[in-house]
Motif scaffolding. Sequence first.
Motif, PDB file in Angstrom:
ATOM      1  N   TRP A 114       0.836  -1.203   0.000  1.00 14.96           N
ATOM      2  CA  TRP A 114       0.000   0.000   0.000  1.00 14.96           C
ATOM      3  C   TRP A 114       0.871   1.254   0.000  1.00 14.96           C
ATOM      4  O   TRP A 114       0.625   2.193  -0.764  1.00 14.96           O
ATOM      5  CB  TRP A 114      -0.921  -0.060   1.224  1.00 14.96           C
TER       6      TRP A 114
ATOM      7  N   ARG B 139       1.984   4.245  -3.572  1.00  9.05           N
ATOM      8  CA  ARG B 139       1.881   5.704  -3.682  1.00  9.05           C
ATOM      9  C   ARG B 139       2.971   6.260  -4.591  1.00  9.05           C
ATOM     10  O   ARG B 139       2.874   7.397  -5.047  1.00  9.05           O
ATOM     11  CB  ARG B 139       1.997   6.336  -2.302  1.00  9.05           C
TER      12      ARG B 139
ATOM     13  N   TRP C  25      -9.216  -2.428   5.637  1.00 10.96           N
ATOM     14  CA  TRP C  25      -9.195  -1.085   5.066  1.00 10.96           C
ATOM     15  C   TRP C  25      -8.012  -0.926   4.112  1.00 10.96           C
ATOM     16  O   TRP C  25      -8.163  -0.391   3.006  1.00 10.96           O
ATOM     17  CB  TRP C  25      -9.143  -0.020   6.169  1.00 10.96           C
ATOM     18  N   LEU C  26      -6.818  -1.359   4.526  1.00 10.82           N
ATOM     19  CA  LEU C  26      -5.639  -1.232   3.663  1.00 10.82           C
ATOM     20  C   LEU C  26      -5.812  -2.024   2.365  1.00 10.82           C
ATOM     21  O   LEU C  26      -5.468  -1.536   1.280  1.00 10.82           O
ATOM     22  CB  LEU C  26      -4.379  -1.688   4.397  1.00 10.82           C
TER      23      LEU C  26
ATOM     24  N   ASP D 100      -8.343  -0.118   0.300  1.00 13.35           N
ATOM     25  CA  ASP D 100      -7.777   1.113  -0.242  1.00 13.35           C
ATOM     26  C   ASP D 100      -6.807   0.809  -1.379  1.00 13.35           C
ATOM     27  O   ASP D 100      -6.807   1.497  -2.403  1.00 13.35           O
ATOM     28  CB  ASP D 100      -7.089   1.913   0.865  1.00 13.35           C
ATOM     29  N   TYR D 101      -6.001  -0.214  -1.223  1.00 18.39           N
ATOM     30  CA  TYR D 101      -5.071  -0.639  -2.272  1.00 18.39           C
ATOM     31  C   TYR D 101      -5.836  -0.986  -3.554  1.00 18.39           C
ATOM     32  O   TYR D 101      -5.363  -0.731  -4.667  1.00 18.39           O
ATOM     33  CB  TYR D 101      -4.267  -1.836  -1.766  1.00 18.39           C
TER      34      TYR D 101
ATOM     35  N   GLY E 261      -8.721   0.370  -4.330  1.00 18.29           N
ATOM     36  CA  GLY E 261      -9.582   1.494  -4.694  1.00 18.29           C
ATOM     37  C   GLY E 261     -10.997   1.381  -4.172  1.00 18.29           C
ATOM     38  O   GLY E 261     -11.910   2.008  -4.717  1.00 18.29           O
TER      39      GLY E 261
ATOM     40  N   ALA F 202     -11.847   1.552  -0.584  1.00 16.07           N
ATOM     41  CA  ALA F 202     -11.953   1.933   0.835  1.00 16.07           C
ATOM     42  C   ALA F 202     -13.165   2.799   1.130  1.00 16.07           C
ATOM     43  O   ALA F 202     -13.751   2.697   2.224  1.00 16.07           O
ATOM     44  CB  ALA F 202     -10.682   2.628   1.305  1.00 16.07           C
ATOM     45  N   ASP F 203     -13.579   3.641   0.191  1.00 12.79           N
ATOM     46  CA  ASP F 203     -14.738   4.497   0.442  1.00 12.79           C
ATOM     47  C   ASP F 203     -16.007   3.691   0.681  1.00 12.79           C
ATOM     48  O   ASP F 203     -16.944   4.175   1.329  1.00 12.79           O
ATOM     49  CB  ASP F 203     -14.952   5.463  -0.722  1.00 12.79           C
TER      50      ASP F 203
ATOM     51  N   ARG G 114     -12.358   4.654   8.489  1.00 15.52           N
ATOM     52  CA  ARG G 114     -10.933   4.831   8.217  1.00 15.52           C
ATOM     53  C   ARG G 114     -10.213   4.548   9.532  1.00 15.52           C
ATOM     54  O   ARG G 114     -10.595   5.094  10.564  1.00 15.52           O
ATOM     55  CB  ARG G 114     -10.667   6.264   7.752  1.00 15.52           C
TER      56      ARG G 114
ATOM     57  N   ASP H 200      -2.725   7.692   8.025  1.00 14.51           N
ATOM     58  CA  ASP H 200      -2.289   9.072   7.826  1.00 14.51           C
ATOM     59  C   ASP H 200      -0.983   9.347   8.560  1.00 14.51           C
ATOM     60  O   ASP H 200      -0.801   8.896   9.689  1.00 14.51           O
ATOM     61  CB  ASP H 200      -3.371  10.028   8.330  1.00 14.51           C
TER      62      ASP H 200
END
Length: 165
Positions: free
Chosen positions: A71, A75, A131-132, A135-136, A138, A140-141, A146, A154
């Motif tokens: 993850w 970035r 979550w990770l 999110d990885y 796409g 997570a929303d 979070r 964060d």
Amino acid sequence: MWGAPQPAPRWLQAVNGFYRLTRGSYAQLGLPLPYPEAAIDTVLEHAADPYLATPEGYTACNVLDVIHPLWLAARQTGHRRAEGEAWARGQLRRALRSWVHGAGFAFAPASGGADAVAGLQGTEMWLTIVWLLADYLGLADELGYRPRGVHSPDPLVRLTPVSDR
């Protein structure tokens, strides 16, 4: 990655050390990873280790040790992204199947021991992992939460790399 493969499980200690070091430094400070492609190569080699699919190897720590570096490195680079996503989809499906209604997640759901009982530690860690993974991928929303606290994705603070000044 620092170190060399050991007897089975070959990369477990190196990947775990990399996760701990980078989560506590680069991720917390908002800094890019050095050599993200090399990190991805090693982490994906480790992710393919058959030990991780065994009841003893399938733990929250071992899955977190893989998804967080993937993850974080994603970035910076799309290196081997399709392989990482395939692994993440499989892990997300497996993790969601181990949810115990009214109790949460067990730290090591397949272990058969005390760590196979759902509890606070397993639930907190697996919710972060879910979550990770999402999110990885796409997604997570879609989760509606979070992670916060020790597993927050964060940075605690953001430092500017010297090369950017």
